[in-house]
Design an enzyme around this catalytic site. Structure first.
Site, PDB file in Angstrom:
ATOM      1  N   GLU A  42     -47.653 -24.655  16.502  1.00 58.42           N
ATOM      2  CA  GLU A  42     -46.196 -25.184  16.068  1.00 58.42           C
ATOM      3  C   GLU A  42     -44.864 -24.876  14.618  1.00 58.42           C
ATOM      4  O   GLU A  42     -44.353 -24.549  14.232  1.00 58.42           O
ATOM      5  CB  GLU A  42     -46.163 -26.794  15.946  1.00 58.42           C
ATOM      6  CG  GLU A  42     -46.682 -27.292  17.948  1.00 58.42           C
ATOM      7  CD  GLU A  42     -45.764 -26.766  18.871  1.00 58.42           C
ATOM      8  OE1 GLU A  42     -44.305 -26.841  18.936  1.00 58.42           O
ATOM      9  OE2 GLU A  42     -46.045 -26.533  20.000  1.00 58.42           O
ATOM     10  N   TYR A 125     -39.754 -32.930  14.685  1.00 55.88           N
ATOM     11  CA  TYR A 125     -39.815 -32.173  16.230  1.00 55.88           C
ATOM     12  C   TYR A 125     -42.063 -32.022  15.838  1.00 55.88           C
ATOM     13  O   TYR A 125     -42.511 -31.690  17.223  1.00 55.88           O
ATOM     14  CB  TYR A 125     -39.643 -30.672  16.091  1.00 55.88           C
ATOM     15  CG  TYR A 125     -40.173 -30.060  17.071  1.00 55.88           C
ATOM     16  CD1 TYR A 125     -40.129 -30.684  18.412  1.00 55.88           C
ATOM     17  CD2 TYR A 125     -41.057 -28.631  16.509  1.00 55.88           C
ATOM     18  CE1 TYR A 125     -41.035 -28.792  19.184  1.00 55.88           C
ATOM     19  CE2 TYR A 125     -41.657 -27.666  17.505  1.00 55.88           C
ATOM     20  CZ  TYR A 125     -40.976 -28.264  18.762  1.00 55.88           C
ATOM     21  OH  TYR A 125     -42.279 -27.241  19.445  1.00 55.88           O
ATOM     22  N   ASP A 143     -36.535 -30.024  21.143  1.00 52.96           N
ATOM     23  CA  ASP A 143     -36.304 -28.179  19.929  1.00 52.96           C
ATOM     24  C   ASP A 143     -35.362 -27.715  20.416  1.00 52.96           C
ATOM     25  O   ASP A 143     -34.299 -29.160  21.187  1.00 52.96           O
ATOM     26  CB  ASP A 143     -38.071 -27.411  20.590  1.00 52.96           C
ATOM     27  CG  ASP A 143     -37.552 -26.737  21.606  1.00 52.96           C
ATOM     28  OD1 ASP A 143     -37.126 -27.936  22.321  1.00 52.96           O
ATOM     29  OD2 ASP A 143     -38.268 -25.760  22.154  1.00 52.96           O
TER      30      ASP A 143
END
Length: 299
Positions: A42, A125, A143
């Site tokens: 991520e 996020y 996102d």
């Protein structure tokens, strides 16, 4: 979409996840639920396209499959592996995060939102992505792709708080991993920023904007995703930017130390020594390079 009953919502969940089961992208970070590797993926995916991340993720996972190993490495080693992926602060933040996880959390990535948000470089996020993809927590992951989808489904721009609330409400209980992955693939493959394939979209029946696009008399209304929450703005050109110059210097240093006087040439800024000096000072302040005597080196 906003007033759907439980039966309609269940049907929509089944349709979208069913579409995804047939169309899903096979990505290496989807083959693991290891919280550290999910976090690594991520962080790498922040502002970076999937195709660019693929080889870097696999190399990083081979080098440092657990946070303790990353924490024990030198920052220069981490930066060298990261070289070419861009935004090297992310590598430094991961290295620092590995140390925090090792020292304060017994080598385990925290699962709670506050604990994740306290890690360097982890924002709302990324924290929710780790919760959903590593721990299976029922939370919406918003996102750029998901923000665009939600605005189009609602037919209007959304505030960040609205987008997160709607995303959370849409997650079917116990299916956070699959649902959020399906939403991301829908945005990447079908509900794209330019030329969305509305006619092939499994969500078109409940998408307010699809009615505008596919209806017999399109209204010509602007895309509600423009400047909506979670949808990133266009980045400044890379060519000629400070990012490009910084990257050139880091690339040069990945092969070994470099005399300080050669930094401007490495950045192709021989004509602008003041700018070159500023960038060297910034990289030094960020801990990405170190000056040792008259030499510069990574970390």
């Amino acid at each position: 979409m906003r007033h759907a009953g439980s039966d309609a919502r269940s049907s929509r969940h089944a349709e979208l996840i069913g579409w995804w089961a047939a169309e899903r992208r096979d990505l290496p970070w989807r083959r693991t639920r290891d919280p550290w590797l999910v976090l690594v993926s991520e962080v790498m995916l922040q502002q970076t396209q999937v195709e660019r991340v693929l080889p870097y993720f696999e190399t990083f996972a081979e080098c440092w499959p657990i946070p303790e190993q990353c924490a024990a490495a030198k920052l220069a080693e981490v930066l060298a592996v990261w070289q070419g992926l861009g935004y090297p602060r992310r590598a430094r933040n991961l290295w620092r995060t590995a140390a925090i996880i090792s020292e304060r959390h017994g080598g385990r990535v925290p699962a709670d939102l506050d604990g994740l948000l306290a890690l360097p470089g982890v924002g709302p996020y990324t924290a929710r992505a780790v919760q959903a993809f590593a721990f299976g927590i029922d939370t919406g992951v918003v996102d750029t792709n998901v923000g665009r989808i939600l605005a189009r489904w609602q037919g209007r721009r959304l505030s960040p708080r609205e987008a997160q609330r709607i995303a959370d409400e849409l997650v079917p209980a116990g299916e956070s991993w699959a649902w959020n992955q399906a939403m991301m693939d829908l945005g990447a493959q079908v509900c794209t920023k330019r030329d969305p394939s509305c006619g092939q979209c499994p969500a078109q029946r409940w998408c307010a904007w699809a009615v505008e696009v596919l209806g017999p008399e399109p209204s010509g209304q602007p895309d509600p995703a423009d400047r909506s929450a979670g949808v990133s703005a266009r980045q400044a050109p890379f060519e000629g930017s400070d990012r490009q110059a910084r990257g050139r210097l880091l690339a040069a240093l990945s092969g070994g130390s470099l005399p300080t006087e050669q930094a401007a040439a490495a950045m192709r800024l021989e004509h602008d020594e003041a700018r070159a000096q500023r960038l060297v000072e910034e990289l030094t302040a960020e801990g990405l390079i170190t000056a040792v005597g008259d030499q510069l080196r990574l970390g």
